[in-house]
Design a protein around this motif. Structure first.
Motif, PDB file in Angstrom:
ATOM      1  N   UNK A 159       0.809  -1.202  -0.164  1.00 50.35           N
ATOM      2  CA  UNK A 159       0.020  -0.032  -0.165  1.00 50.35           C
ATOM      3  C   UNK A 159       0.877   1.244   0.154  1.00 50.35           C
ATOM      4  N   UNK A 160       0.357   2.345  -0.437  1.00 53.27           N
ATOM      5  CA  UNK A 160       1.106   3.688  -0.614  1.00 53.27           C
ATOM      6  C   UNK A 160       0.922   4.239   0.746  1.00 53.27           C
ATOM      7  N   UNK A 161       2.035   4.418   1.505  1.00 53.45           N
ATOM      8  CA  UNK A 161       2.003   5.011   2.907  1.00 53.45           C
ATOM      9  C   UNK A 161       1.636   6.491   2.598  1.00 53.45           C
ATOM     10  N   UNK A 162       1.563   7.066   1.709  1.00 53.89           N
ATOM     11  CA  UNK A 162       1.293   8.313   1.528  1.00 53.89           C
ATOM     12  C   UNK A 162      -0.359   8.551   1.415  1.00 53.89           C
ATOM     13  N   UNK A 176      10.191   9.850   4.163  1.00 51.82           N
ATOM     14  CA  UNK A 176      10.766  10.835   4.573  1.00 51.82           C
ATOM     15  C   UNK A 176      10.441  12.170   4.738  1.00 51.82           C
ATOM     16  N   UNK A 177      10.568  12.814   5.617  1.00 47.13           N
ATOM     17  CA  UNK A 177      10.080  14.389   5.857  1.00 47.13           C
ATOM     18  C   UNK A 177      11.414  15.276   6.029  1.00 47.13           C
ATOM     19  N   UNK A 178      11.123  16.460   5.548  1.00 42.79           N
ATOM     20  CA  UNK A 178      11.972  17.475   5.789  1.00 42.79           C
ATOM     21  C   UNK A 178      11.998  18.439   6.878  1.00 42.79           C
ATOM     22  N   UNK A 179      13.177  18.711   7.645  1.00 41.21           N
ATOM     23  CA  UNK A 179      13.066  19.426   8.742  1.00 41.21           C
ATOM     24  C   UNK A 179      13.897  20.731   8.210  1.00 41.21           C
ATOM     25  N   UNK A 180      13.374  21.861   7.665  1.00 42.79           N
ATOM     26  CA  UNK A 180      14.095  23.101   7.363  1.00 42.79           C
ATOM     27  C   UNK A 180      14.970  23.652   8.315  1.00 42.79           C
ATOM     28  N   UNK A 181      16.172  24.376   8.042  1.00 42.84           N
ATOM     29  CA  UNK A 181      17.167  24.950   8.782  1.00 42.84           C
ATOM     30  C   UNK A 181      16.417  26.042   9.591  1.00 42.84           C
ATOM     31  N   UNK A 182      15.405  26.458   9.290  1.00 42.72           N
ATOM     32  CA  UNK A 182      14.896  27.365  10.325  1.00 42.72           C
ATOM     33  C   UNK A 182      13.791  26.720  11.359  1.00 42.72           C
ATOM     34  N   UNK A 218       1.758  17.465   2.332  1.00 40.27           N
ATOM     35  CA  UNK A 218       1.245  17.447   0.985  1.00 40.27           C
ATOM     36  C   UNK A 218       1.103  16.010   0.312  1.00 40.27           C
ATOM     37  N   UNK A 219      -0.034  15.391   0.332  1.00 46.50           N
ATOM     38  CA  UNK A 219       0.053  14.086  -0.006  1.00 46.50           C
ATOM     39  C   UNK A 219       0.270  14.108  -1.624  1.00 46.50           C
ATOM     40  N   UNK A 220      -0.316  15.019  -2.434  1.00 44.17           N
ATOM     41  CA  UNK A 220      -0.073  15.134  -3.660  1.00 44.17           C
ATOM     42  C   UNK A 220       1.193  15.209  -4.266  1.00 44.17           C
ATOM     43  N   UNK A 221       2.027  16.016  -3.318  1.00 39.00           N
ATOM     44  CA  UNK A 221       3.364  16.115  -3.855  1.00 39.00           C
ATOM     45  C   UNK A 221       4.531  15.351  -3.198  1.00 39.00           C
ATOM     46  N   UNK A 222       3.639  14.437  -2.127  1.00 41.99           N
ATOM     47  CA  UNK A 222       4.640  13.376  -1.461  1.00 41.99           C
ATOM     48  C   UNK A 222       5.547  14.312  -0.537  1.00 41.99           C
ATOM     49  N   UNK A 223       5.369  15.463   0.106  1.00 45.40           N
ATOM     50  CA  UNK A 223       6.250  16.198   0.931  1.00 45.40           C
ATOM     51  C   UNK A 223       5.622  16.364   2.508  1.00 45.40           C
ATOM     52  N   UNK A 224       6.276  16.225   3.409  1.00 38.63           N
ATOM     53  CA  UNK A 224       6.126  16.132   4.653  1.00 38.63           C
ATOM     54  C   UNK A 224       7.048  17.074   5.446  1.00 38.63           C
ATOM     55  N   UNK A 225       6.550  18.151   6.122  1.00 37.02           N
ATOM     56  CA  UNK A 225       7.470  19.136   6.925  1.00 37.02           C
ATOM     57  C   UNK A 225       7.412  18.866   8.299  1.00 37.02           C
TER      58      UNK A 225
END
Length: 606
Positions: free
Chosen positions: A463-466, A500-506, A534-541
């Motif tokens: 299954x797609x985890x997103x 994978x998620x991204x933690x910005x430097x800020x 953002x499920x569509x862009x597969x992005x996690x902040x």
């Protein structure tokens, strides 16, 4: 060599008696006669004159010549060429120049070379003035041409040796030639000759005769003069005709040199003749009947034929099925499944093959053949055996930078694109994860029988985890993650479900952070807060900040058409645009500042 020794008993004793009487004295008349005879003989043998002598002997020491003087003259061997020495025999006459009646050794000094040069110069100047050719022998090669003996050494430039460019000058050495004298410098002893000019003159006379008798359809003989990629030039008696490569044979050849060589004498037919421009087109295949006129009736569409490969090109190869009758097997008609890029690895001229006739055009002498159509098309079985969504298993047959190929059945492979290998892993190259021959499972995503393509997916096995990301990690929730990669503007963190998620430097600290490495290290595990999905862009902040958090609304994809509302102002349009992470952080900071100011104002009122 032994020397003959003269013995004393071989000498004879001679008694002389001198008369004292007046009978031994010469009168004046006798003296005058003797004086005139002496002066006459001496005048014939004066220095610098050419005299005729008799060869006494010729050996390695030189040529010994008797000119009728009191002693013989020995001419050194270097003054004679090999041809000259072959002509000289004891007893034969020879012209020489008398250099000195008596040298320091008391012998006559003679020169054959100077006598020959003097005679030759007279002849050369006369021929040059009259514009007549001279004959000579090529003695050796020199820089830029040949040296020719015409009585004296003459220079024959390489460009003047023949009508065509000559690559090998050695073939002319020792051969007699006839040439015109084109330049003379007697003072320096230089003579330049041209054989090409002489040949052109002969050719011009022959050309006039040939052109006067030549006619179309005439069968003549000629000599192959030059070979090019597009045909052969034939000398037909002073006139050149072109035998084009397409007129050499009813079959197919890659180069004219496959049939003829320079110097070959061949029979050709005059196809066309332009007397004004002196252009002659010749044909060799026209001497025989067109084999396409006698193509067997059994050669029809769909019939099987056997033949030998005559030539191979980049786009296919030609097969001779009858003498002069060839068919083309295009590279696309060799195999249903194999990708053949280099035909030379699989076939070679002379190989015997079997094929099916797929098209035939007798008028234009064209025939198309197919090898793959000897067998059933395996792609017709693909739609019957496999369906979209079906899980299949097979070995990896090939790995490329864009994906992996998995064998579904013999000759049929499916492609798993690199984007369909994993939901979460960032794979730089498939070879980092898979190996050839490895058995893998995949899901059939699509079948394109027309273009012979089957699309597969490996990540679709799970299954797609997103799809459930909002339930698993809602915005504002805290989750444990491991730092997988550090970049200039932040760090990637892998969560327990592989996303994978991204933690910005800020978002690393409430304080200003200069370098990500000051806060996080690869492999380090920390608790992060989810601040954006953002499920569509597969992005996690993600964020490590501890201050108050204002959650963002999760982006959702809507299918309904937007409602038409009032026209927005420019400031409203700018406000409606997606905000960058930096803008969001600035707005958050401003909100915190405003909250702090309001709290301070309330305290002042109290």
């Amino acid at each position: 060599m032994s020397k003959e020794i003269t013995k004393p008993q071989q000498f004879c004793k001679v008694q002389t008696q001198w008369a004292d009487d007046e009978s031994a004295q010469f009168n004046q008349e006798q003296k005058d006669l003797l004086a005139s005879l002496y002066e006459g003989e001496i005048s014939k043998l004066s220095q610098g004159k050419i005299v005729t002598g008799r060869v006494i002997k010729a050996d390695n020491d030189g040529v010994l010549v008797d000119i009728g003087f009191k002693s013989y003259g020995l001419i050194p061997p270097y003054e004679f060429s090999k041809l000259d020495l072959q002509k000289i025999t004891p007893g034969s006459d020879i012209e020489v120049m008398l250099e000195d009646l008596e040298n320091v050794d008391g012998n006559v000094s003679l020169s054959y070379e100077q006598a020959k040069a003097m005679r030759a110069w007279d002849t050369i100047m006369k021929l040059f003035e009259e514009g007549k050719p001279v004959e000579g022998i090529v003695t050796h090669k020199v820089k830029g041409g040949l040296s020719v003996d015409i009585g004296i050494p003459a220079f024959l430039p390489g460009s003047q040796v023949d009508l065509q460019r000559v690559a090998d000058f050695d073939q002319f050495v020792g051969q007699p030639i006839t040439a015109y004298i084109i330049k003379v410098n007697k003072k320096r002893g230089n003579v330049i000759i041209s054989r090409r000019k002489f040949l052109n003159e002969l050719r011009s006379e022959s050309r006039k005769k040939i052109l006067g008798t030549l006619s179309e359809n005439q069968i003549i003989q000629g000599i192959v003069k030059n070979i090019t990629n597009y045909g052969v030039f034939i000398d037909i008696g002073g006139v050149d005709g072109l035998l084009h490569i397409t007129d050499m044979t009813w079959g197919r050849i890659a180069h004219p040199s496959e049939l003829v060589r320079i110097g070959d004498k061949i029979t050709v037919k005059v196809l066309s003749f332009d007397k004004d421009n002196e252009k002659i087109s010749l044909g060799m295949k026209q001497l025989t009947e067109n084999p396409w006129d006698k193509v067997a009736e059994g050669l029809t569409l769909g019939s099987k034929v056997k033949g030998k490969i005559s030539s191979i090109t980049d786009y296919g190869f030609f097969v001779e099925i009858q003498k002069g009758v060839e068919g083309l097997v295009h590279i696309s008609e060799i195999s249903w499944t194999d990708r053949i890029d280099n035909l030379h690895k699989h076939f070679k001229p002379g190989d015997e093959i079997e094929a099916v006739i797929v098209s035939i055009d007798k008028d234009n002498r064209r025939m198309s053949l197919s090898i793959k159509q000897l067998q059933d098309n395996p792609w017709k079985q693909v739609s019957d055996r496999f369906k979209v969504g079906q899980i299949v298993k097979g070995p990896i047959t090939n790995i490329t930078d864009f994906g992996v190929f998995i064998q579904l059945m013999p000759g049929i492979d499916g492609l798993v694109h690199i984007s369909d290998l994993s939901w979460t892993e960032h794979i730089a190259h498939p070879a980092d994860v898979f190996k050839r021959g490895q058995e893998v499972e995949a899901v059939i995503l699509g079948i394109d029988e027309q273009n012979k393509r089957v699309s597969l997916g490996i990540k679709q096995l799970t299954p797609d985890p997103w799809a459930t990301i909002e339930l698993s990690y809602p915005v504002g929730s805290t989750v444990e993650g491991e730092v997988s990669k550090i970049i200039n503007f932040g760090a990637f963190v892998k969560l327990p479900n592989g996303i994978e998620g991204l933690v910005h430097i800020s978002e690393l600290s409430d304080q200003n952070v200069e370098k990500v490495e000051d806060v996080l290290k690869v492999g380090q595990k920390r608790q992060f807060r989810v601040i954006k999905i953002s499920k569509e862009d597969h992005k996690l902040g993600l964020s490590l900040k501890t201050n108050d958090f204002v959650p963002e609304k999760t982006k959702e994809k809507t299918s309904s058409a937007p409602k038409r509302g009032p026209v927005k102002t420019k400031s409203e349009e700018m406000a409606a645009k997606p905000k960058s992470l930096l803008q969001i952080e600035l707005e958050k900071h401003a909100a915190r500042q405003k909250t702090a100011a309001d709290e301070q104002a309330n305290e002042d009122k109290e």
